[in-house]
Design a protein around this motif. Structure first.
Motif, short mmCIF file in Angstrom:
data_model
loop_
_atom_site.label_atom_id
_atom_site.label_comp_id
_atom_site.label_asym_id
_atom_site.label_seq_id
_atom_site.Cartn_x
_atom_site.Cartn_y
_atom_site.Cartn_z
N TYR A 67 75.77 10.20 -4.98
CA TYR A 67 76.08 9.86 -6.36
C TYR A 67 76.97 10.94 -6.97
N SER A 69 76.84 11.75 -10.14
CA SER A 69 76.12 12.44 -11.21
C SER A 69 74.65 12.03 -11.18
N VAL A 70 73.85 12.79 -11.88
CA VAL A 70 72.43 12.47 -12.02
C VAL A 70 72.28 11.14 -12.75
N LYS A 71 73.13 10.91 -13.73
CA LYS A 71 73.09 9.67 -14.50
C LYS A 71 73.31 8.46 -13.57
N ALA A 72 74.27 8.55 -12.67
CA ALA A 72 74.54 7.47 -11.73
C ALA A 72 73.37 7.27 -10.78
N MET A 74 70.17 7.99 -11.43
CA MET A 74 69.07 7.41 -12.20
C MET A 74 69.30 5.92 -12.44
N ALA A 75 70.53 5.54 -12.72
CA ALA A 75 70.85 4.13 -12.95
C ALA A 75 70.57 3.33 -11.68
N SER A 76 70.90 3.87 -10.53
CA SER A 76 70.64 3.21 -9.27
C SER A 76 69.14 3.09 -9.01
N HIS A 78 66.73 2.92 -11.25
CA HIS A 78 66.18 1.90 -12.15
C HIS A 78 66.58 0.50 -11.71
#
Length: 82
Positions: A67, A69-72, A74-76, A78
């Protein structure tokens, strides 16, 4: 032929020439086979069962990422939670 001596507790030291040819380093694991009056030593790679399972998952494509970023990530997580 290089000779070696069996020491206390049946320990032996591999001669430098043999270690060099085999590429053996301190802490390496060797497999031992006795065959026709000979002892055959073979360098072995020992891998933890859980690590082997993880590597098999990677080979089978059962992983996500990398990924950006961490955001990407986390989105994956979820998205794939269901």
């Amino acid at each position: 032929m290089t000779l070696l001596k069996v020491k206390t507790k049946y320990q032996v030291t591999l001669p430098t020439e043999a270690r060099t040819i085999l590429g053996v380093k301190e802490g390496d694991i060797l497999g031992v086979v006795v065959e026709s009056g000979r002892i055959i030593l073979t360098p072995k790679a020992v891998i933890d069962k859980r690590l082997a399972e993880g590597l098999a998952d990677i080979a089978a494509g059962k992983v996500h990422g990398p990924y950006k970023s961490v955001k990407a990530m986390m989105a994956s997580l979820h998205q794939n939670a269901d």
